[in-house]
Scaffold this active site. Structure first.
Site, PDB file in Angstrom:
ATOM      1  N   VAL A  22       0.481  -1.224  -0.023  1.00  0.00           N
ATOM      2  CA  VAL A  22      -0.567  -0.053  -0.191  1.00  0.00           C
ATOM      3  C   VAL A  22       0.776   1.268  -0.243  1.00  0.00           C
ATOM      4  O   VAL A  22       0.701   2.506  -0.155  1.00  0.00           O
ATOM      5  CB  VAL A  22      -0.830  -0.229   1.514  1.00  0.00           C
ATOM      6  CG1 VAL A  22      -1.864   1.749   0.742  1.00  0.00           C
ATOM      7  CG2 VAL A  22      -2.393  -1.607   0.895  1.00  0.00           C
ATOM      8  N   ASP A  41      11.699   2.774   5.179  1.00  0.00           N
ATOM      9  CA  ASP A  41      11.304   1.957   5.048  1.00  0.00           C
ATOM     10  C   ASP A  41      12.538   0.931   5.522  1.00  0.00           C
ATOM     11  O   ASP A  41      14.034   1.140   4.785  1.00  0.00           O
ATOM     12  CB  ASP A  41      11.077   1.252   3.915  1.00  0.00           C
ATOM     13  CG  ASP A  41       9.819  -0.249   3.452  1.00  0.00           C
ATOM     14  OD1 ASP A  41      10.570  -1.320   3.964  1.00  0.00           O
ATOM     15  OD2 ASP A  41       8.995   0.643   3.386  1.00  0.00           O
ATOM     16  N   THR A  45       9.909  -6.431   4.677  1.00  0.00           N
ATOM     17  CA  THR A  45       8.934  -6.764   3.770  1.00  0.00           C
ATOM     18  C   THR A  45       8.470  -5.992   2.828  1.00  0.00           C
ATOM     19  O   THR A  45       7.756  -6.213   1.870  1.00  0.00           O
ATOM     20  CB  THR A  45       7.635  -6.682   4.646  1.00  0.00           C
ATOM     21  OG1 THR A  45       6.699  -5.563   5.081  1.00  0.00           O
ATOM     22  CG2 THR A  45       7.158  -7.758   5.669  1.00  0.00           C
ATOM     23  N   THR A 102       6.983  -2.935  16.071  1.00  0.00           N
ATOM     24  CA  THR A 102       6.898  -1.565  15.228  1.00  0.00           C
ATOM     25  C   THR A 102       5.772  -1.217  16.070  1.00  0.00           C
ATOM     26  O   THR A 102       5.814   0.646  15.662  1.00  0.00           O
ATOM     27  CB  THR A 102       6.742  -2.623  14.465  1.00  0.00           C
ATOM     28  OG1 THR A 102       7.657  -3.560  13.478  1.00  0.00           O
ATOM     29  CG2 THR A 102       6.379  -1.406  12.907  1.00  0.00           C
ATOM     30  N   ASN A 109       8.084   6.152  18.239  1.00  0.00           N
ATOM     31  CA  ASN A 109       9.076   7.357  17.537  1.00  0.00           C
ATOM     32  C   ASN A 109       8.176   8.256  16.025  1.00  0.00           C
ATOM     33  O   ASN A 109       8.916   9.128  16.068  1.00  0.00           O
ATOM     34  CB  ASN A 109      10.000   6.439  16.932  1.00  0.00           C
ATOM     35  CG  ASN A 109      11.152   6.022  17.747  1.00  0.00           C
ATOM     36  OD1 ASN A 109      10.872   6.657  19.401  1.00  0.00           O
ATOM     37  ND2 ASN A 109      11.507   4.484  17.387  1.00  0.00           N
ATOM     38  N   TYR A 155       0.349  -8.903  16.110  1.00  0.00           N
ATOM     39  CA  TYR A 155      -0.269  -7.929  15.439  1.00  0.00           C
ATOM     40  C   TYR A 155      -2.019  -7.419  15.741  1.00  0.00           C
ATOM     41  O   TYR A 155      -1.704  -5.808  15.534  1.00  0.00           O
ATOM     42  CB  TYR A 155      -0.187  -8.138  13.713  1.00  0.00           C
ATOM     43  CG  TYR A 155      -0.854  -7.508  12.257  1.00  0.00           C
ATOM     44  CD1 TYR A 155      -0.356  -7.280  12.083  1.00  0.00           C
ATOM     45  CD2 TYR A 155      -2.707  -7.894  12.209  1.00  0.00           C
ATOM     46  CE1 TYR A 155      -0.400  -6.141  10.782  1.00  0.00           C
ATOM     47  CE2 TYR A 155      -2.678  -6.954  11.258  1.00  0.00           C
ATOM     48  CZ  TYR A 155      -1.829  -5.935  10.606  1.00  0.00           C
ATOM     49  OH  TYR A 155      -2.372  -4.957   9.423  1.00  0.00           O
ATOM     50  N   ARG A 196      -0.954 -13.337   1.928  1.00  0.00           N
ATOM     51  CA  ARG A 196      -2.575 -13.142   1.849  1.00  0.00           C
ATOM     52  C   ARG A 196      -3.736 -14.018   0.285  1.00  0.00           C
ATOM     53  O   ARG A 196      -3.358 -14.257  -0.150  1.00  0.00           O
ATOM     54  CB  ARG A 196      -2.763 -11.237   1.122  1.00  0.00           C
ATOM     55  CG  ARG A 196      -1.901 -10.671   1.984  1.00  0.00           C
ATOM     56  CD  ARG A 196      -1.902  -9.288   2.417  1.00  0.00           C
ATOM     57  NE  ARG A 196       0.078  -8.864   1.824  1.00  0.00           N
ATOM     58  CZ  ARG A 196      -0.911  -7.400   2.821  1.00  0.00           C
ATOM     59  NH1 ARG A 196      -1.614  -6.378   2.223  1.00  0.00           N
ATOM     60  NH2 ARG A 196       0.860  -6.884   2.540  1.00  0.00           N
TER      61      ARG A 196
END
Length: 346
Positions: A22, A41, A45, A102, A109, A155, A196
């Protein structure tokens, strides 16, 4: 009455996770609108290939960094989109502690960075915060049904904690934060092995492998094409005043997994059949967004129907699959387990 959205031109915008599925589409749309875009990034992934076409643009910069490390930038920022987190079970379960951090440390952050620059902040949350929902369709005021100790919790609970950080920052007046709850999204730039459901089925069909359906296949999902989602994210970022509440972004069209598998088989010339495997733990049985809030606040609803979006996605995979096999990201573990094929989102 719908709130008026500002036209976003000439801003300096950070997209964390900008080389992901995305995120790369978002970077492209923001550049097309005349903005300066900084992509942050770790490439865990995300893929450099997703943004290779953007690097020729003088208003685009890519920085390799993990958001779990403190983020410092030497130029003013107007907006920050946080899309930095693995979003499919094989990816986020490969290193669950890092996934959780994360969402928690990374979001913290970036919120501090937003406060420092006075930047508007948008958190990419997820329909997974609803867990295996007991309410259908899911409205934003539903608190969810999540197993906080299960294999998906890194997650689900990470994203729930990120939402808490955002709304506490908003209530304190330190950051103008907004939260989008993203439902199943698909389209070009998906990784073939990301677990997915759409990418799994397309790749399996193109390789003449059996299409793997977990459980009976009667569980449902709602599939939003990536261009529709990106438009919703941009509208939420620029909505004035801040809605002050989470907003579902997804396509309310509801399909069973079997229906999706049969649709893919009808669009790909293949010898593939359908096979069934056991359902993974805590996998949601029904998933469909109520997007009334997005319609009212953002004047947004998806436009691309599933058949059209699948055709675009299949065409992209036909071209990209051989190239992606040859250029697998060396930083990504090669032996990640193939878990649920009915994942959601980024």
């Amino acid at each position: 009455m719908a709130k008026r959205n500002k036209v976003n031109r000439g801003k300096v915008i950070l997209v964390a996770g900008g080389a992901g599925f995305v995120g790369s589409h978002l970077c492209s749309a923001l550049l097309d609108a005349g903005n300066r875009v900084i992509c942050l990034d770790s490439y865990l992934t995300g893929s450099p290939a997703n943004i290779s076409g953007l690097e020729r643009n003088p208003y685009f910069t890519a920085i390799e960094q993990d958001v779990c490390d403190e983020v410092e930038l030497g130029e003013p920022l107007d907006q920050i989109y946080n899309l930095a987190c693995p979003a499919s079970p094989p990816s986020y379960q490969a290193d669950p502690i890092h996934t959780m951090m994360t969402s928690v440390a990374g979001t913290g952050n970036l919120l501090r960075l937003a406060e420092k620059h006075g930047a508007t902040f948008l958190q990419a949350s997820t329909s997974e915060i609803y867990g295996d929902p007991e309410e259908h369709p899911q409205q934003e005021d539903y608190w969810g049904h999540v197993n906080c100790t299960g294999p998906r919790a890194c997650y689900d609970e990470g994203k729930r904690a990120a939402e808490t950080l955002c709304f506490d920052s908003l209530r304190s007046g330190s950051v103008d934060a907004r939260v989008a709850r993203i439902f199943n999204t698909y389209g070009p730039h998906m990784r073939p092995s990301d677990g997915r459901i759409v990418s799994n089925f397309i790749v399996q069909a193109l390789k003449n492998d059996p299409l793997t359906v977990y459980g009976t296949g009667e569980q449902t999902r709602s599939f939003c094409y990536v261009s529709d989602l990106v438009e919703g994210l941009i509208r939420l970022m620029n909505c004035e005043p801040n809605p002050g509440v989470p907003v579902n972004l997804g396509n309310p069209g509801e399909f069973t997994v079997i229906e999706l598998a049969e649709l893919v088989l009808s669009k790909v010339r293949t010898a593939s059949t359908i096979v069934h495997k056991p359902l993974p733990p805590d996998d949601p049985q029904r998933r469909r967004p109520d997007i009334s809030r997005a319609k009212t606040l953002l004047a947004w609803e998806p436009k691309v129907v599933l058949e059209e979006g699948l055709s675009h996605t299949i065409a992209w995979f036909k071209k990209a699959l051989p190239r992606q096999r040859a250029t697998r990201n060396p930083r990504r573990p090669a032996n990640q387990p193939q878990l649920s094929s009915i994942s959601q989102d980024l």
